[in-house]
Design an enzyme around this catalytic site. Structure first.
Site, mmCIF file in Angstrom:
data_model
loop_
_atom_site.group_PDB
_atom_site.id
_atom_site.type_symbol
_atom_site.label_atom_id
_atom_site.label_comp_id
_atom_site.label_asym_id
_atom_site.label_seq_id
_atom_site.Cartn_x
_atom_site.Cartn_y
_atom_site.Cartn_z
ATOM 1 N N ARG A 35 0.487 -1.166 0.021
ATOM 2 C CA ARG A 35 0.247 -0.308 -0.409
ATOM 3 C C ARG A 35 0.956 1.255 0.377
ATOM 4 O O ARG A 35 0.431 2.245 -0.366
ATOM 5 C CB ARG A 35 -1.038 -0.158 1.128
ATOM 6 C CG ARG A 35 -2.017 1.145 0.548
ATOM 7 C CD ARG A 35 -3.131 1.031 1.545
ATOM 8 N NE ARG A 35 -3.904 -0.029 1.035
ATOM 9 C CZ ARG A 35 -4.781 0.228 -1.021
ATOM 10 N NH1 ARG A 35 -4.648 1.040 -0.838
ATOM 11 N NH2 ARG A 35 -5.019 -1.265 -0.983
ATOM 12 N N HIS A 38 2.171 1.531 -4.052
ATOM 13 C CA HIS A 38 1.054 1.910 -4.049
ATOM 14 C C HIS A 38 1.182 3.398 -3.952
ATOM 15 O O HIS A 38 1.077 3.868 -5.230
ATOM 16 C CB HIS A 38 -0.251 1.120 -4.323
ATOM 17 C CG HIS A 38 -1.219 1.538 -4.459
ATOM 18 N ND1 HIS A 38 -2.445 2.257 -3.661
ATOM 19 C CD2 HIS A 38 -1.424 1.448 -5.959
ATOM 20 C CE1 HIS A 38 -3.410 2.459 -4.973
ATOM 21 N NE2 HIS A 38 -3.306 1.988 -6.134
#
Length: 188
Positions: A35, A38
């Site tokens: 995450r 990302h």
């Protein structure tokens, strides 16, 4: 409520995984690292992120039990999408050798007490103040950004023994700090 993942996010994760292998990481660590990558499009976070799976698991349990989330600045709070985060920087005043962010940590600690998840993505002074206080956090996501004090505050966090997610350089910021806690909230 089940989280619906948009096709663009799915494609982004497919691309991420085609460029870097995260399969060797334990599940929560993998979720946090992916995450953060990302959110930043920075593959260096694979090698630079520092966390322990057992600390992440304890934080997920605390979040499931309703532990409050405290953010150092409003940008971090705004980036936490699965739950509202407390931020007291607007109410805080600099003084007595404290920045507004450090003073906000004191205000928030008085309000939430021990067991909170603390998310610092902007102010190294907030992270340093949190380390000094007896906050007894469920987890500290310490990823402030900058050339003045950021890397040092993260080093102090790692040395403190507090359960944490951090990284080893000046990199960081609101987006990556919020991303790390969002990964845990999505596991709740």
């Amino acid at each position: 409520m089940t989280r619906v993942v948009h096709p663009i996010e799915q494609e982004s994760y497919r691309i991420l995984r085609s460029r870097v292998d995260t399969s060797h990481l334990p599940p929560l660590t993998r979720a946090v690292v992916e995450r953060v990558i990302h959110a930043s499009a920075d593959l260096d976070y694979l090698d630079e992120t520092v966390c322990q799976e057992e600390h992440l698991a304890a934080a997920v349990r605390a979040l499931r039990a309703g532990a409050p989330i405290v953010a150092d600045v409003e940008m971090v709070a705004a980036g936490i999408t699965a739950r509202r985060a407390l931020c007291r920087v607007r109410e805080a005043s600099a003084g007595d050798g404290l920045t507004r962010s450090a003073a906000a940590v004191r205000l928030a600690l008085d309000e939430v007490g021990p067991g909170a998840v603390w998310v610092v993505g902007c102010a190294p002074t907030a992270l340093e103040e949190l380390i000094r206080l007896d906050a007894r956090p469920a987890l500290v996501v310490g990823m402030p950004v900058g050339f003045v004090g950021a890397a040092e505050s993260k080093e102090h966090l790692r040395a403190s023994g507090l359960p944490s997610v951090t990284n080893r350089s000046e990199k960081g910021g609101s987006a990556v700090a919020a991303a790390a806690v969002n990964a845990l909230l999505y596991a709740v």
